[in-house]
Design an enzyme around this catalytic site. Structure first.
Site, short mmCIF file in Angstrom:
data_model
loop_
_atom_site.label_atom_id
_atom_site.label_comp_id
_atom_site.label_asym_id
_atom_site.label_seq_id
_atom_site.Cartn_x
_atom_site.Cartn_y
_atom_site.Cartn_z
N THR A 130 -23.12 -1.57 5.03
CA THR A 130 -23.72 -0.51 5.85
C THR A 130 -25.22 -0.45 5.64
OG1 THR A 130 -21.67 0.77 5.72
CG2 THR A 130 -23.66 1.99 6.32
N ARG A 161 -11.38 -10.48 9.22
CA ARG A 161 -10.77 -9.14 9.25
C ARG A 161 -10.94 -8.60 10.67
NH1 ARG A 161 -13.84 -7.36 3.88
NH2 ARG A 161 -12.42 -8.19 2.33
N ARG A 169 -10.02 1.85 3.60
CA ARG A 169 -10.19 0.70 4.51
C ARG A 169 -8.86 0.19 5.08
NH1 ARG A 169 -13.49 -4.11 1.68
NH2 ARG A 169 -15.60 -3.32 1.81
N ARG A 200 -9.90 -6.42 -7.00
CA ARG A 200 -11.25 -6.02 -6.58
C ARG A 200 -11.87 -5.05 -7.58
NH1 ARG A 200 -13.02 -8.24 -2.15
NH2 ARG A 200 -11.61 -8.79 -0.46
#
Length: 196
Positions: A21, A46, A139, A150
């Site tokens: 972002t 994705r 998400r 992650r």
């Protein structure tokens, strides 16, 4: 690698830290001065990701060949997928007279720092691992196993980032507007000023 390339801006941070972002804001505001080096990856796109804009999507054999041919500045592997930034992507941006912006992981940062590029390195840090977990869950792209992977990687990245001298700037991304203001200030005072 051409020795007169402007110093690139390398932005790093765990998946879910909000770095994409912040990079988007930066690229919109400074599109005349900065160029984003699109990375290659062997993972599948994705939803919403566009070839050539978010990544160059490729397969493992092609990527291994390109690495063997010395076509990449940096490469990394995560969750069975390969990632990398090509010399061509960086040189194409430099030819346009723009400063290169790279979004890479810690392994990539270490590799770029070993080149003659002398990168400016900024780390986008989540406020906490709990906040990061919430962002990744929101998400809806992670399985429980990939989420844990992650978070473990994020922990390692944060540890490396906090070691003195590894990054020129660390931004704790509590809220995107204030974090962007901090990033923008760093870019104006250092990256753009140095390359004028």
């Amino acid at each position: 690698m051409h020795p007169n390339l402007p110093r690139p801006l390398v932005i790093c941070g765990p998946s879910g830290s909000g770095k994409s972002t912040l990079i988007t804001y930066l690229m919109e505001e400074y599109s005349d001065k900065l160029g984003f080096a699109v990375s290659h990856t062997t993972r599948n796109p994705r939803p919403g990701e566009i070839e050539g804009r978010h990544y160059y999507f490729t397969n493992k054999d092609s990527m291994k060949r390109a690495i063997d041919n010395g076509e990449f500045i940096e490469t990394a592997s995560f969750s069975g997928n390969m990632y990398g930034s090509s010399f061509k992507a960086v040189e194409d941006i430099a030819r346009e007279g723009k400063i290169v912006v790279m979004d890479i992981d810690i392994e990539g940062v270490k590799q770029v720092k070993r080149t003659n590029l002398r990168p400016w390195c900024v780390f986008i840090k989540p406020p906490s691992l709990g906040v990061l977990r919430d962002r990744l869950v929101a998400r809806k792209t992670e399985s429980e196993k990939s989420l844990e992977r992650r978070l473990l990687k994020a922990e390692e990245e944060i540890k490396y980032a906090l070691e003195a001298g590894n990054f020129d700037k660390i931004i704790v991304n509590l809220e995107k507007e204030s974090s962007y203001k901090e990033l923008r200030e760093f870019v104006q005072k250092n990256v753009l000023k140095c390359n004028q």
